[in-house]
Design an enzyme around this catalytic site. Structure first.
Site, PDB file in Angstrom:
ATOM      1  CB  ALA A  86      -3.607 -12.756  -4.225  1.00  0.00           C
ATOM      2  CB  THR A 129      -2.275  -4.275  -5.481  1.00  0.00           C
ATOM      3  OG1 THR A 129      -2.296  -3.171  -4.311  1.00  0.00           O
ATOM      4  CG2 THR A 129      -0.901  -4.529  -5.439  1.00  0.00           C
ATOM      5  CD  GLU A 131      -0.545  -1.605   0.332  1.00  0.00           C
ATOM      6  OE1 GLU A 131       0.754  -2.099   0.710  1.00  0.00           O
ATOM      7  OE2 GLU A 131      -1.145  -0.700   0.679  1.00  0.00           O
ATOM      8  CE1 TYR A 153      -1.499  -8.630  -1.861  1.00  0.00           C
ATOM      9  CE2 TYR A 153      -1.267  -6.206  -1.594  1.00  0.00           C
ATOM     10  CZ  TYR A 153      -1.861  -7.121  -2.366  1.00  0.00           C
ATOM     11  OH  TYR A 153      -2.946  -6.897  -2.985  1.00  0.00           O
ATOM     12  CE  LYS A 157      -1.497  -9.017  -5.305  1.00  0.00           C
ATOM     13  NZ  LYS A 157      -2.360  -9.612  -6.491  1.00  0.00           N
TER      14      LYS A 157
HETATM   15  O1  G4F Z   1      -8.103  -2.283   4.422  1.00  0.00           O
HETATM   16  P1  G4F Z   1      -6.927  -2.404   4.677  1.00  0.00           P
HETATM   17  O2  G4F Z   1      -6.433  -3.732   5.263  1.00  0.00           O
HETATM   18  O3  G4F Z   1      -6.194  -2.538   3.117  1.00  0.00           O
HETATM   19  P2  G4F Z   1      -4.944  -2.223   2.495  1.00  0.00           P
HETATM   20  O4  G4F Z   1      -3.755  -2.728   3.389  1.00  0.00           O
HETATM   21  O5  G4F Z   1      -4.999  -0.912   2.035  1.00  0.00           O
HETATM   22  O6  G4F Z   1      -4.786  -3.287   1.313  1.00  0.00           O
HETATM   23  C1  G4F Z   1      -6.063  -3.522   0.371  1.00  0.00           C
HETATM   24  O7  G4F Z   1      -6.025  -2.584  -0.760  1.00  0.00           O
HETATM   25  C2  G4F Z   1      -4.832  -2.885  -1.612  1.00  0.00           C
HETATM   26  C3  G4F Z   1      -4.804  -1.954  -2.731  1.00  0.00           C
HETATM   27  O8  G4F Z   1      -4.312  -0.666  -2.367  1.00  0.00           O
HETATM   28  C4  G4F Z   1      -4.878  -4.000  -2.076  1.00  0.00           C
HETATM   29  F1  G4F Z   1      -3.774  -4.536  -2.867  1.00  0.00           F
HETATM   30  C5  G4F Z   1      -5.009  -5.271  -0.929  1.00  0.00           C
HETATM   31  O9  G4F Z   1      -5.111  -6.540  -1.343  1.00  0.00           O
HETATM   32  C6  G4F Z   1      -5.959  -5.023   0.062  1.00  0.00           C
HETATM   33  O10 G4F Z   1      -7.310  -5.328  -0.697  1.00  0.00           O
HETATM   34  O11 G4F Z   1      -6.122  -1.220   5.250  1.00  0.00           O
HETATM   35  C7  G4F Z   1      -6.377   0.213   5.013  1.00  0.00           C
HETATM   36  C8  G4F Z   1      -5.800   1.024   5.806  1.00  0.00           C
HETATM   37  C9  G4F Z   1      -4.227   0.923   6.293  1.00  0.00           C
HETATM   38  O12 G4F Z   1      -3.307   1.950   6.139  1.00  0.00           O
HETATM   39  C10 G4F Z   1      -4.172   0.084   7.807  1.00  0.00           C
HETATM   40  O13 G4F Z   1      -3.194   0.390   8.537  1.00  0.00           O
HETATM   41  O14 G4F Z   1      -6.377   0.830   7.022  1.00  0.00           O
HETATM   42  C11 G4F Z   1      -5.425   0.929   8.172  1.00  0.00           C
HETATM   43  N1  G4F Z   1      -6.025   0.297   9.561  1.00  0.00           N
HETATM   44  C12 G4F Z   1      -6.246   0.954  10.571  1.00  0.00           C
HETATM   45  N2  G4F Z   1      -6.837   0.039  11.476  1.00  0.00           N
HETATM   46  C13 G4F Z   1      -6.518  -0.858   9.381  1.00  0.00           C
HETATM   47  C14 G4F Z   1      -6.971  -1.071  10.986  1.00  0.00           C
HETATM   48  N3  G4F Z   1      -6.574  -1.980   8.554  1.00  0.00           N
HETATM   49  C15 G4F Z   1      -7.050  -3.128   8.776  1.00  0.00           C
HETATM   50  N4  G4F Z   1      -7.104  -4.053   8.142  1.00  0.00           N
HETATM   51  N5  G4F Z   1      -7.350  -3.265  10.289  1.00  0.00           N
HETATM   52  C16 G4F Z   1      -7.480  -2.334  11.064  1.00  0.00           C
HETATM   53  O15 G4F Z   1      -7.984  -2.448  12.323  1.00  0.00           O
END
Ligand code: G4F
Length: 347
Positions: A86, A129, A131, A153, A157
């Site tokens: 994906a 997911t 999400e 996304y 999904k």
């Molecule tokens: O780690 P994330 O990028 O994961 P997210 O968006 O929850 O998605 C992951 O989990 C999903 C299952 O619920 C999967 F379907 C998907 O493929 C993936 O594996 O972000 C988690 C949280 C968000 O709320 C984001 O806004 O962390 C917050 N965040 C804060 N600062 C950040 C950051 N995320 C990322 N990636 N980078 C940051 O600097």
């Protein structure tokens, strides 16, 4: 089945879950066919680190090429197909909504069609997911909670999820949908927040950088489990006598801030927060160094504020429980990254 061995096809073999699932299935004596995208920037580093690269038969795969999917299914007639391929980074889906919809929505339809036409006995697992719950309509979320995706996304999904339900009801395809909440590990990509935190903190701790870690929304909450636990559930779904949808989660939720604090403890940081919103910083009181800084660049156009799943159905029907809790997961990830940083192999 060849030589009495079951055949499992795994798309997305180079990703975090691909490695853990392949390892799990090899231990169960499966023949594992690993599908990967030629020319993708991914490497086989994770499979090498698991020590299983040479045990997997690698095949070229392109999620957007229907003819390629048909040929693979017609030729190999796998007993099980796990679709872990994906565009999985939520933040990127606002930049690449069309590609995301094609890969994460249409790509799944291609596989289902190919199964229906050329390999109808293949049992199919779809990586759905949490999400899809997005702006949550119920707390905690279950298989019956209405969906409200908040990103291209999540929307893509959701299409794939309903296609699985529909193909199973319409054509008797054995298609299961695992609604997996966030699941992490030392093999997680560094674009995801948990691994971004542990990799950067490990670099600060081992003196490789003085730059603070830049993050977006610190207050979003996620139900984080261990990828190694969750792949077992993917397999269990396909061994059951009927295809179904399951929520896979720990039943606990924690904020990004809590993850930062927990990881910081293993780096001997005495973290103190100062300022608010985009001016917030995290200081290590011991050294006076700023180790975290909020950068609005990482805010999302529409945030999923809080996810927490109820894994009761998986527990009851498939006898599955998450084994690794939040603190152990965080510890596992930060210690692995500190080790890598010390050896100079933190990539
Ligand atoms: O780690 P994330 O990028 O994961 P997210 O968006 O929850 O998605 C992951 O989990 C999903 C299952 O619920 C999967 F379907 C998907 O493929 C993936 O594996 O972000 C988690 C949280 C968000 O709320 C984001 O806004 O962390 C917050 N965040 C804060 N600062 C950040 C950051 N995320 C990322 N990636 N980078 C940051 O600097």
């Amino acid at each position: 089945m060849t030589n009495g061995k079951k055949i499992a096809m795994i798309s997305g073999i180079t990703g975090q879950d691909g490695g853990y699932l392949a390892k799990f299935l090899l231990e169960k004596d499966y023949r594992v066919l690993g599908l990967y995208r030629r020319g993708a920037t991914d490497t086989f580093a994770k499979l090498k680190e698991h020590g299983i690269l040479e045990k997997i038969e690698l095949l070229d795969f392109e999620l957007l090429e229907f003819s390629n999917i048909c040929r693979l299914l017609r030729k190999h007639q796998p007993d099980e197909f796990y679709n872990l391929a994906a565009q999985s980074f939520v933040a990127a889906s606002w930049e690449e909504p069309v590609y995301t919809a094609q890969a994460d929505g249409m790509g799944v339809l291609y596989i289902l069609e190919a199964i229906r036409e050329f390999s109808p006995k293949t049992r199919f697992y779809q990586a759905s997911t949490s999400e899809m719950f997005g702006k949550v309509q119920e707390v905690p979320q279950t298989e019956k909670t209405p969906f409200y995706p908040r990103s291209p996304y999540g929307v893509s999904k959701l299409m794939a999820h309903w296609m699985c339900v529909n193909y199973s009801e319409s054509f008797n395809v054995f298609a299961c949908s695992g609604i997996l909440f966030n699941h992490e590990s030392p093999m997680r990509g560094k674009e995801f927040v948990t691994r971004k935190i542990t990799a950067h903190f490990a670099e600060i701790y081992t003196g490789k950088t003085n730059e603070p870690l830049e993050l977006g929304n610190l207050n979003a909450k996620r139900d984080w489990g261990f990828s190694g636990d969750y792949v077992e559930m993917m397999w269990k779904m396909l061994q059951h006598d009927k295809p179904d949808t399951y929520v896979i989660s720990t039943g606990e939720t924690h904020s990004i801030r809590e993850f930062v604090e927990e990881a910081g403890k293993h780096c001997d940081f005495d973290l103190q927060w100062e300022g608010s919103e985009e001016n917030e910083i995290g200081i290590d009181k011991k050294t006076g160094k700023t180790v975290v800084r909020v950068n609005p660049k990482f805010y999302r156009p529409a945030e999923v504020e809080m996810l927490i799943g109820n894994p009761e159905k998986a527990r009851k029907i498939l006898n599955w429980n998450a084994k690794v809790d939040f603190k152990s997961l965080c510890r596992m990830m930060i210690l692995a990254d500190i080790e890598r940083a010390k050896k100079g192999i933190l990539v």
